[in-house]
Design a protein around this motif. Sequence first.
Motif, PDB file in Angstrom:
ATOM      1  N   VAL A 260       0.846  -1.189   0.000  1.00 38.03           N
ATOM      2  CA  VAL A 260       0.000   0.000   0.000  1.00 38.03           C
ATOM      3  C   VAL A 260       0.884   1.242   0.000  1.00 38.03           C
ATOM      4  O   VAL A 260       2.066   1.184   0.365  1.00 38.03           O
ATOM      5  N   ASP A 261       0.301   2.373  -0.416  1.00 37.09           N
ATOM      6  CA  ASP A 261       1.042   3.623  -0.336  1.00 37.09           C
ATOM      7  C   ASP A 261       0.863   4.222   1.053  1.00 37.09           C
ATOM      8  O   ASP A 261       0.265   3.598   1.943  1.00 37.09           O
ATOM      9  N   ALA A 262       1.360   5.419   1.254  1.00 35.95           N
ATOM     10  CA  ALA A 262       1.357   6.029   2.583  1.00 35.95           C
ATOM     11  C   ALA A 262      -0.048   6.267   3.116  1.00 35.95           C
ATOM     12  O   ALA A 262      -0.245   6.401   4.332  1.00 35.95           O
ATOM     13  N   GLN A 263      -1.049   6.272   2.220  1.00 33.92           N
ATOM     14  CA  GLN A 263      -2.416   6.515   2.665  1.00 33.92           C
ATOM     15  C   GLN A 263      -3.265   5.248   2.732  1.00 33.92           C
ATOM     16  O   GLN A 263      -4.431   5.311   3.107  1.00 33.92           O
ATOM     17  N   GLY A 264      -2.666   4.108   2.378  1.00 28.30           N
ATOM     18  CA  GLY A 264      -3.383   2.847   2.489  1.00 28.30           C
ATOM     19  C   GLY A 264      -3.949   2.305   1.206  1.00 28.30           C
ATOM     20  O   GLY A 264      -4.573   1.237   1.204  1.00 28.30           O
ATOM     21  N   HIS A 265      -3.769   3.014   0.083  1.00 29.94           N
ATOM     22  CA  HIS A 265      -4.223   2.497  -1.219  1.00 29.94           C
ATOM     23  C   HIS A 265      -3.337   1.329  -1.656  1.00 29.94           C
ATOM     24  O   HIS A 265      -2.117   1.388  -1.525  1.00 29.94           O
ATOM     25  N   THR A 266      -3.950   0.326  -2.240  1.00 27.08           N
ATOM     26  CA  THR A 266      -3.194  -0.707  -2.938  1.00 27.08           C
ATOM     27  C   THR A 266      -2.866  -0.182  -4.338  1.00 27.08           C
ATOM     28  O   THR A 266      -3.094   0.984  -4.641  1.00 27.08           O
ATOM     29  N   SER A 267      -2.379  -1.056  -5.205  1.00 24.74           N
ATOM     30  CA  SER A 267      -2.088  -0.649  -6.587  1.00 24.74           C
ATOM     31  C   SER A 267      -3.358  -0.354  -7.379  1.00 24.74           C
ATOM     32  O   SER A 267      -3.287   0.172  -8.482  1.00 24.74           O
ATOM     33  N   ALA A 270      -9.158   1.951  -5.870  1.00 31.15           N
ATOM     34  CA  ALA A 270     -10.447   1.677  -5.235  1.00 31.15           C
ATOM     35  C   ALA A 270     -10.337   0.621  -4.136  1.00 31.15           C
ATOM     36  O   ALA A 270     -11.326   0.328  -3.462  1.00 31.15           O
ATOM     37  N   ILE A 271      -9.133   0.044  -3.986  1.00 28.96           N
ATOM     38  CA  ILE A 271      -8.937  -1.027  -3.009  1.00 28.96           C
ATOM     39  C   ILE A 271      -7.870  -0.597  -2.010  1.00 28.96           C
ATOM     40  O   ILE A 271      -6.803  -0.113  -2.389  1.00 28.96           O
ATOM     41  N   TRP A 272      -8.152  -0.795  -0.746  1.00 21.88           N
ATOM     42  CA  TRP A 272      -7.264  -0.426   0.342  1.00 21.88           C
ATOM     43  C   TRP A 272      -6.866  -1.703   1.099  1.00 21.88           C
ATOM     44  O   TRP A 272      -7.500  -2.753   0.952  1.00 21.88           O
ATOM     45  N   ALA A 273      -5.847  -1.606   1.923  1.00 22.63           N
ATOM     46  CA  ALA A 273      -5.475  -2.741   2.785  1.00 22.63           C
ATOM     47  C   ALA A 273      -4.950  -2.196   4.098  1.00 22.63           C
ATOM     48  O   ALA A 273      -4.355  -1.114   4.154  1.00 22.63           O
ATOM     49  N   ALA A 274      -5.154  -2.962   5.163  1.00 22.47           N
ATOM     50  CA  ALA A 274      -4.744  -2.525   6.498  1.00 22.47           C
ATOM     51  C   ALA A 274      -4.469  -3.731   7.389  1.00 22.47           C
ATOM     52  O   ALA A 274      -5.047  -4.806   7.214  1.00 22.47           O
ATOM     53  N   GLY A 275      -3.572  -3.538   8.348  1.00 17.54           N
ATOM     54  CA  GLY A 275      -3.288  -4.569   9.341  1.00 17.54           C
ATOM     55  C   GLY A 275      -2.135  -5.477   8.969  1.00 17.54           C
ATOM     56  O   GLY A 275      -1.251  -5.114   8.184  1.00 17.54           O
ATOM     57  N   ASP A 276      -2.145  -6.683   9.522  1.00 19.18           N
ATOM     58  CA  ASP A 276      -1.041  -7.624   9.352  1.00 19.18           C
ATOM     59  C   ASP A 276      -0.763  -7.978   7.902  1.00 19.18           C
ATOM     60  O   ASP A 276       0.357  -8.377   7.552  1.00 19.18           O
ATOM     61  N   CYS A 277      -1.765  -7.866   7.041  1.00 18.42           N
ATOM     62  CA  CYS A 277      -1.594  -8.287   5.643  1.00 18.42           C
ATOM     63  C   CYS A 277      -0.914  -7.227   4.791  1.00 18.42           C
ATOM     64  O   CYS A 277      -0.512  -7.513   3.665  1.00 18.42           O
ATOM     65  N   SER A 279       1.815  -4.060   3.754  1.00 15.99           N
ATOM     66  CA  SER A 279       3.134  -3.447   3.948  1.00 15.99           C
ATOM     67  C   SER A 279       3.070  -2.010   3.447  1.00 15.99           C
ATOM     68  O   SER A 279       2.469  -1.731   2.415  1.00 15.99           O
ATOM     69  N   PHE A 280       3.680  -1.114   4.206  1.00 15.63           N
ATOM     70  CA  PHE A 280       3.604   0.309   3.890  1.00 15.63           C
ATOM     71  C   PHE A 280       5.009   0.880   3.715  1.00 15.63           C
ATOM     72  O   PHE A 280       5.989   0.311   4.208  1.00 15.63           O
ATOM     73  N   PRO A 281       5.140   2.006   3.021  1.00 15.01           N
ATOM     74  CA  PRO A 281       6.466   2.582   2.808  1.00 15.01           C
ATOM     75  C   PRO A 281       7.014   3.202   4.087  1.00 15.01           C
ATOM     76  O   PRO A 281       6.299   3.846   4.843  1.00 15.01           O
ATOM     77  N   LEU A 282       8.303   2.979   4.302  1.00 16.05           N
ATOM     78  CA  LEU A 282       9.009   3.589   5.428  1.00 16.05           C
ATOM     79  C   LEU A 282      10.399   3.955   4.940  1.00 16.05           C
ATOM     80  O   LEU A 282      11.263   3.079   4.800  1.00 16.05           O
ATOM     81  N   ASP A 284      13.239   4.333   2.579  1.00 14.67           N
ATOM     82  CA  ASP A 284      13.579   3.679   1.313  1.00 14.67           C
ATOM     83  C   ASP A 284      13.155   2.218   1.269  1.00 14.67           C
ATOM     84  O   ASP A 284      13.496   1.498   0.328  1.00 14.67           O
ATOM     85  N   THR A 285      12.449   1.764   2.291  1.00 13.13           N
ATOM     86  CA  THR A 285      12.060   0.357   2.341  1.00 13.13           C
ATOM     87  C   THR A 285      10.563   0.249   2.589  1.00 13.13           C
ATOM     88  O   THR A 285       9.828   1.228   2.548  1.00 13.13           O
ATOM     89  N   ARG A 286      10.105  -0.968   2.816  1.00 11.54           N
ATOM     90  CA  ARG A 286       8.712  -1.213   3.178  1.00 11.54           C
ATOM     91  C   ARG A 286       8.685  -1.966   4.494  1.00 11.54           C
ATOM     92  O   ARG A 286       9.591  -2.750   4.804  1.00 11.54           O
ATOM     93  N   MET A 287       7.636  -1.760   5.263  1.00 13.99           N
ATOM     94  CA  MET A 287       7.517  -2.420   6.566  1.00 13.99           C
ATOM     95  C   MET A 287       6.137  -3.027   6.707  1.00 13.99           C
ATOM     96  O   MET A 287       5.142  -2.479   6.220  1.00 13.99           O
ATOM     97  N   ARG A 288       6.106  -4.168   7.373  1.00 10.82           N
ATOM     98  CA  ARG A 288       4.840  -4.791   7.747  1.00 10.82           C
ATOM     99  C   ARG A 288       4.914  -5.065   9.242  1.00 10.82           C
ATOM    100  O   ARG A 288       5.815  -5.755   9.707  1.00 10.82           O
ATOM    101  N   LEU A 289       3.980  -4.525   9.994  1.00  6.65           N
ATOM    102  CA  LEU A 289       3.982  -4.674  11.442  1.00  6.65           C
ATOM    103  C   LEU A 289       2.877  -5.628  11.875  1.00  6.65           C
ATOM    104  O   LEU A 289       1.719  -5.470  11.465  1.00  6.65           O
ATOM    105  N   GLU A 290       3.234  -6.592  12.695  1.00  6.47           N
ATOM    106  CA  GLU A 290       2.266  -7.561  13.215  1.00  6.47           C
ATOM    107  C   GLU A 290       1.931  -7.165  14.650  1.00  6.47           C
ATOM    108  O   GLU A 290       2.548  -7.640  15.600  1.00  6.47           O
TER     109      GLU A 290
END
Length: 403
Positions: A260-267, A270-277, A279-282, A284-290
């Motif tokens: 997802v981008d910084a606001q939660g949009h997927t590619s 119209a579709i968003w993603a949130a939570g354990d599933c 990964s968001f930008p941080l 120069d990398t991406r992070m997924r927090l459980e």
Amino acid sequence: MTDVVVIGAGQAAASCVARLRAKGFEGTITLIGREDVPPYQRPPLSKAYLLGDMARERLFLRPESFYADNDVSLKLSQEAASIDRAAGTVIADGVAYPYDHAVICTGAVPRRLPDTLGGDLDGVFTIRTLADIDALEPRVRAGGRALVVGGGYIGLEAAAVARKLGLEVTLIEAADRILQRVAAPETSAWFADLHRAHGVDLREGVGLKTLTGEDDRVTGAVLTDGTELPVDVVIAGIGIMPDTTLAEQAGLEIDNGIAVDAQGHTSDPAIWAAGDCASFPLGDTRMRLESVGNAVEMGELVADNIMGAGRDYVAKPWFWSDQYDVKLQIAGIGAGCDRVVVREGEGGARSHWYYAGDRLIALDAMNDGRAYMVGKRLIEAGKSPDPQAVGDPASDLKALLKA
């Protein structure tokens, strides 16, 4: 009228729908969950709930009536099979739910022991869902022999509860030390000592070779060092994987989870993603927090942005773990740490402060809520106190905030 369909019924999903209504969203909301119960807390499952200290209904994040009262169409025991992006529908159990915004909150799935190692034997469990714990509960009886595979937080929490229930517990960790992926050696050693003091046979640098059984039920384990153990129940705590199946089928970008981008949009905008599933930008990398905190914050972020807030996600990682009479509280991410400062607190309390060079990046606090709160505020403010002052138990913690 705007239609929102939320897929998954965990913490992120519940936070998203509650936030939408709290912010005055007037469109339709459909919440699709594969389990037969409304969204619930996961952390107490393997602790208070398994111990019998928490009733089933207290697990629920909100009473089921909340969803009807807030005009949220709650679709339980339904599996979202696909997303038709062209038609703008989510297909679940043969029904097409139209959406203007779809929010994927499918969470994560536990890694299971391979069938080739005996993972398909009766008596082998993972810990993730209410159904998992309900199935495990009759098998954890005093005098039984439990093998816990994996020395991460899930495995350690399971070992602590099993000991409280009176089982003989052996915990094995294939890596050189428990918590190797997520904690400093000082924290690993502290918790290894804690578990051994409570009677856990904790073995580091030892993995599982195979499980053995009779009549398709687990009865023993062979370890990689050749040791053979009789066991009655096996709990696998070997990590989780983001549940990206639906997103992959829909052709969305996957990068350590649903990207997802910084606001939660997927590619797909119209579709968003949130939570354990997700990964968001941080940087120069991406992070997924459980974590619960991340699920709540991302769920609310997506709700705000569906409402047009245009808000970027600023991660403030925090975690916790309860083991025996110890509450571990964690702030920040310790990756990149090259120095750990140990601070002794009152009554056996203790905290480990992680530095990368001169910069404070994370904190582990064991039964030291004051150190945790001060450290968390420092990290979030980008302040790094003098390590010598941090390590001096006579120094005033609050003064560190003013330095």
